[in-house]
Design a protein around this motif. Structure first.
Motif, PDB file in Angstrom:
ATOM      1  N   LEU A  13      35.682 -34.980 -11.014  1.00 21.25           N
ATOM      2  CA  LEU A  13      34.709 -34.813 -12.098  1.00 21.25           C
ATOM      3  C   LEU A  13      34.858 -33.471 -12.804  1.00 21.25           C
ATOM      4  O   LEU A  13      34.212 -33.245 -13.825  1.00 21.25           O
ATOM      5  CB  LEU A  13      33.289 -34.966 -11.554  1.00 21.25           C
ATOM      6  CG  LEU A  13      32.992 -36.301 -10.866  1.00 21.25           C
ATOM      7  CD1 LEU A  13      31.543 -36.346 -10.392  1.00 21.25           C
ATOM      8  CD2 LEU A  13      33.291 -37.481 -11.791  1.00 21.25           C
ATOM      9  N   ALA A  14      35.702 -32.584 -12.287  1.00 19.61           N
ATOM     10  CA  ALA A  14      36.035 -31.365 -13.018  1.00 19.61           C
ATOM     11  C   ALA A  14      36.827 -31.688 -14.275  1.00 19.61           C
ATOM     12  O   ALA A  14      36.835 -30.906 -15.232  1.00 19.61           O
ATOM     13  CB  ALA A  14      36.847 -30.425 -12.131  1.00 19.61           C
ATOM     14  N   TYR A  15      37.472 -32.858 -14.294  1.00 28.15           N
ATOM     15  CA  TYR A  15      38.383 -33.233 -15.368  1.00 28.15           C
ATOM     16  C   TYR A  15      37.810 -34.321 -16.266  1.00 28.15           C
ATOM     17  O   TYR A  15      38.131 -34.370 -17.454  1.00 28.15           O
ATOM     18  CB  TYR A  15      39.714 -33.677 -14.761  1.00 28.15           C
ATOM     19  CG  TYR A  15      40.290 -32.606 -13.878  1.00 28.15           C
ATOM     20  CD1 TYR A  15      40.997 -31.551 -14.412  1.00 28.15           C
ATOM     21  CD2 TYR A  15      40.070 -32.613 -12.495  1.00 28.15           C
ATOM     22  CE1 TYR A  15      41.499 -30.536 -13.608  1.00 28.15           C
ATOM     23  CE2 TYR A  15      40.565 -31.600 -11.684  1.00 28.15           C
ATOM     24  CZ  TYR A  15      41.267 -30.562 -12.251  1.00 28.15           C
ATOM     25  OH  TYR A  15      41.745 -29.549 -11.448  1.00 28.15           O
ATOM     26  N   VAL A  16      36.980 -35.188 -15.693  1.00 27.05           N
ATOM     27  CA  VAL A  16      36.265 -36.214 -16.463  1.00 27.05           C
ATOM     28  C   VAL A  16      34.844 -36.234 -15.920  1.00 27.05           C
ATOM     29  O   VAL A  16      34.618 -36.664 -14.790  1.00 27.05           O
ATOM     30  CB  VAL A  16      36.914 -37.608 -16.309  1.00 27.05           C
ATOM     31  CG1 VAL A  16      36.151 -38.635 -17.149  1.00 27.05           C
ATOM     32  CG2 VAL A  16      38.390 -37.574 -16.718  1.00 27.05           C
ATOM     33  N   PRO A  17      33.852 -35.759 -16.683  1.00 20.05           N
ATOM     34  CA  PRO A  17      32.515 -35.565 -16.121  1.00 20.05           C
ATOM     35  C   PRO A  17      31.732 -36.853 -15.926  1.00 20.05           C
ATOM     36  O   PRO A  17      31.911 -37.830 -16.658  1.00 20.05           O
ATOM     37  CB  PRO A  17      31.823 -34.677 -17.162  1.00 20.05           C
ATOM     38  CG  PRO A  17      32.513 -35.016 -18.445  1.00 20.05           C
ATOM     39  CD  PRO A  17      33.952 -35.275 -18.073  1.00 20.05           C
ATOM     40  N   LEU A  18      30.856 -36.816 -14.937  1.00 25.09           N
ATOM     41  CA  LEU A  18      29.879 -37.871 -14.728  1.00 25.09           C
ATOM     42  C   LEU A  18      28.617 -37.480 -15.492  1.00 25.09           C
ATOM     43  O   LEU A  18      28.037 -36.421 -15.233  1.00 25.09           O
ATOM     44  CB  LEU A  18      29.583 -38.028 -13.239  1.00 25.09           C
ATOM     45  CG  LEU A  18      28.882 -39.305 -12.794  1.00 25.09           C
ATOM     46  CD1 LEU A  18      29.754 -40.526 -13.085  1.00 25.09           C
ATOM     47  CD2 LEU A  18      28.556 -39.239 -11.307  1.00 25.09           C
ATOM     48  N   VAL A  19      28.202 -38.309 -16.418  1.00 22.20           N
ATOM     49  CA  VAL A  19      27.075 -37.977 -17.289  1.00 22.20           C
ATOM     50  C   VAL A  19      25.790 -37.796 -16.491  1.00 22.20           C
ATOM     51  O   VAL A  19      24.950 -36.959 -16.823  1.00 22.20           O
ATOM     52  CB  VAL A  19      26.904 -39.066 -18.374  1.00 22.20           C
ATOM     53  CG1 VAL A  19      25.657 -38.814 -19.208  1.00 22.20           C
ATOM     54  CG2 VAL A  19      28.145 -39.109 -19.273  1.00 22.20           C
ATOM     55  N   ALA A  20      25.642 -38.545 -15.406  1.00 20.54           N
ATOM     56  CA  ALA A  20      24.415 -38.463 -14.610  1.00 20.54           C
ATOM     57  C   ALA A  20      24.337 -37.183 -13.776  1.00 20.54           C
ATOM     58  O   ALA A  20      23.263 -36.816 -13.303  1.00 20.54           O
ATOM     59  CB  ALA A  20      24.307 -39.675 -13.690  1.00 20.54           C
ATOM     60  N   THR A  21      25.468 -36.500 -13.589  1.00 15.83           N
ATOM     61  CA  THR A  21      25.490 -35.240 -12.825  1.00 15.83           C
ATOM     62  C   THR A  21      26.220 -34.176 -13.646  1.00 15.83           C
ATOM     63  O   THR A  21      27.264 -33.660 -13.241  1.00 15.83           O
ATOM     64  CB  THR A  21      26.170 -35.418 -11.455  1.00 15.83           C
ATOM     65  OG1 THR A  21      27.519 -35.877 -11.658  1.00 15.83           O
ATOM     66  CG2 THR A  21      25.416 -36.408 -10.591  1.00 15.83           C
ATOM     67  N   PRO A  22      25.666 -33.811 -14.796  1.00 10.95           N
ATOM     68  CA  PRO A  22      26.400 -32.956 -15.722  1.00 10.95           C
ATOM     69  C   PRO A  22      26.634 -31.543 -15.224  1.00 10.95           C
ATOM     70  O   PRO A  22      27.705 -30.973 -15.457  1.00 10.95           O
ATOM     71  CB  PRO A  22      25.520 -32.957 -16.974  1.00 10.95           C
ATOM     72  CG  PRO A  22      24.132 -33.236 -16.459  1.00 10.95           C
ATOM     73  CD  PRO A  22      24.335 -34.188 -15.321  1.00 10.95           C
ATOM     74  N   THR A  23      25.651 -30.966 -14.542  1.00  6.76           N
ATOM     75  CA  THR A  23      25.834 -29.591 -14.083  1.00  6.76           C
ATOM     76  C   THR A  23      26.822 -29.543 -12.925  1.00  6.76           C
ATOM     77  O   THR A  23      27.645 -28.623 -12.835  1.00  6.76           O
ATOM     78  CB  THR A  23      24.493 -28.962 -13.691  1.00  6.76           C
ATOM     79  OG1 THR A  23      23.574 -29.081 -14.779  1.00  6.76           O
ATOM     80  CG2 THR A  23      24.653 -27.498 -13.358  1.00  6.76           C
ATOM     81  N   TYR A  24      26.757 -30.509 -12.031  1.00  3.87           N
ATOM     82  CA  TYR A  24      27.757 -30.599 -10.961  1.00  3.87           C
ATOM     83  C   TYR A  24      29.159 -30.661 -11.560  1.00  3.87           C
ATOM     84  O   TYR A  24      30.057 -29.908 -11.154  1.00  3.87           O
ATOM     85  CB  TYR A  24      27.505 -31.838 -10.104  1.00  3.87           C
ATOM     86  CG  TYR A  24      28.554 -32.061  -9.040  1.00  3.87           C
ATOM     87  CD1 TYR A  24      28.441 -31.460  -7.794  1.00  3.87           C
ATOM     88  CD2 TYR A  24      29.672 -32.870  -9.283  1.00  3.87           C
ATOM     89  CE1 TYR A  24      29.411 -31.655  -6.816  1.00  3.87           C
ATOM     90  CE2 TYR A  24      30.639 -33.064  -8.323  1.00  3.87           C
ATOM     91  CZ  TYR A  24      30.501 -32.461  -7.087  1.00  3.87           C
ATOM     92  OH  TYR A  24      31.470 -32.645  -6.130  1.00  3.87           O
ATOM     93  N   SER A  25      29.369 -31.550 -12.522  1.00  4.72           N
ATOM     94  CA  SER A  25      30.682 -31.692 -13.140  1.00  4.72           C
ATOM     95  C   SER A  25      31.112 -30.383 -13.792  1.00  4.72           C
ATOM     96  O   SER A  25      32.275 -29.977 -13.684  1.00  4.72           O
ATOM     97  CB  SER A  25      30.650 -32.818 -14.179  1.00  4.72           C
ATOM     98  OG  SER A  25      30.273 -34.057 -13.591  1.00  4.72           O
ATOM     99  N   ALA A  26      30.174 -29.711 -14.448  1.00  3.70           N
ATOM    100  CA  ALA A  26      30.486 -28.452 -15.118  1.00  3.70           C
ATOM    101  C   ALA A  26      30.860 -27.358 -14.122  1.00  3.70           C
ATOM    102  O   ALA A  26      31.786 -26.569 -14.364  1.00  3.70           O
ATOM    103  CB  ALA A  26      29.302 -27.999 -15.973  1.00  3.70           C
ATOM    104  N   THR A  27      30.158 -27.306 -12.985  1.00  2.00           N
ATOM    105  CA  THR A  27      30.506 -26.281 -11.993  1.00  2.00           C
ATOM    106  C   THR A  27      31.877 -26.535 -11.397  1.00  2.00           C
ATOM    107  O   THR A  27      32.624 -25.587 -11.120  1.00  2.00           O
ATOM    108  CB  THR A  27      29.466 -26.205 -10.861  1.00  2.00           C
ATOM    109  OG1 THR A  27      29.364 -27.473 -10.190  1.00  2.00           O
ATOM    110  CG2 THR A  27      28.095 -25.795 -11.373  1.00  2.00           C
ATOM    111  N   LYS A  28      32.239 -27.781 -11.219  1.00  2.00           N
ATOM    112  CA  LYS A  28      33.563 -28.079 -10.662  1.00  2.00           C
ATOM    113  C   LYS A  28      34.660 -27.764 -11.676  1.00  2.00           C
ATOM    114  O   LYS A  28      35.748 -27.288 -11.303  1.00  2.00           O
ATOM    115  CB  LYS A  28      33.634 -29.538 -10.211  1.00  2.00           C
ATOM    116  CG  LYS A  28      32.729 -29.838  -9.014  1.00  2.00           C
ATOM    117  CD  LYS A  28      33.039 -28.955  -7.820  1.00  2.00           C
ATOM    118  CE  LYS A  28      32.219 -29.280  -6.603  1.00  2.00           C
ATOM    119  NZ  LYS A  28      32.546 -28.435  -5.434  1.00  2.00           N
TER     120      LYS A  28
END
Length: 256
Positions: free
Chosen positions: A140-155
């Motif tokens: 998800l660092a490369y393709v984000p999950l919309v439901a967990t946006p901050t998690y994806s952004a931190t990765k």
């Protein structure tokens, strides 16, 4: 990264990927320190294993991280490998104003935690032979999950930080990025049994096989995550974004 004879610190070592890595690295002849908030869980991971040592860590506290670093170096002066595995994942709705507590906690744990701990240990690690730092990111660092946006952004941020760290420490400390797909762990409620997610044992088996390669890959990626990792490079980003979010939504709804 050498296979045995290391002293390895694993944050978030009380469950899931961290606990399994602790056991596998211990089996290979390494001393392992498992760190996290829940001492009872850490003690369960270390039970019956003389060279797995539990040590409490509040990754969210700047002062706590400094204190922990001093304690771990004093107790384990041969420490030469750090695996930044601790992380939280919270669901957030972006289409309305909300309490930002979950977003702020995610940033503190997933991004500030590894940055602070690396800083607290870097002088020690640079002085150690065969030293390594391992960051755990996500597909998800490369393709984000919309439901967990901050998690994806931190990765995504930790991936960028890892690239910079690898260049800055070239010739001093080996820097490795571990990139999991969706794995059946307790990261989110119900995820340990969620259909379509990679079984934890299968993930760890594939990871450890990749780790034995010479030299150790700079990015350790199981086959299942490569589609996300290279989606943008291969011109598939929009399709991957749609696909991963539809899959995750159906899996959470029990339709996977």
């Amino acid at each position: 990264m050498k296979r045995s004879g290391n002293t390895i610190l694993i944050t978030g070592g009380g469950s899931g990927i961290g606990a399994q890595l602790a056991h596998r690295f211990h089996d290979q002849g390494n001393t392992v320190i498992v760190a996290g908030r829940r001492l009872e869980a850490l003690e369960q991971v270390s039970e019956g294993r003389a060279n797995i040592h539990p040590l409490a860590l509040d990754i969210d506290s700047a002062d706590g991280v400094k204190d922990f670093a001093a304690r771990v170096i004093a107790a384990h002066p041969a420490l030469n490998v750090v695996i930044h595995n601790a992380g939280i994942m919270r669901f957030e709705a972006l289409d309305q104003s909300r309490d930002l507590g979950d977003a702020e906690a995610t940033i503190t744990t997933n991004l500030l935690g590894p940055i602070r701990l690396t800083d607290a240990l870097i002088d020690h690690l640079v002085a150690q032979p065969s030293a390594a730092i391992v960051t755990v990111t996500s597909g998800l660092a490369y393709v984000p999950l919309v439901a967990t946006p901050t998690y994806s952004a931190t990765k995504a941020a930790i991936h960028s930080y890892t690239v910079a760290l690898r260049d800055a420490l070239q010739g001093k400390v080996e820097v490795i990025e571990l990139v999991p797909p969706g794995v059946q762990t307790e990261l989110t409620p119900g995820q340990e049994n969620r259909p379509g997610y990679m079984p934890l044992d299968a993930f760890i088996d594939e990871v450890m096989a990749l780790w034995t390669q010479e030299p150790t890959p700079a990015e350790i990626m199981v086959e299942r995550v490569r589609g996300l990792r290279f989606a943008e490079r291969e011109g598939r980003f929009d399709a991957a974004l749609t696909q991963i979010n539809a899959f995750a939504r159906k899996a959470r709804e029990g339709q996977g």
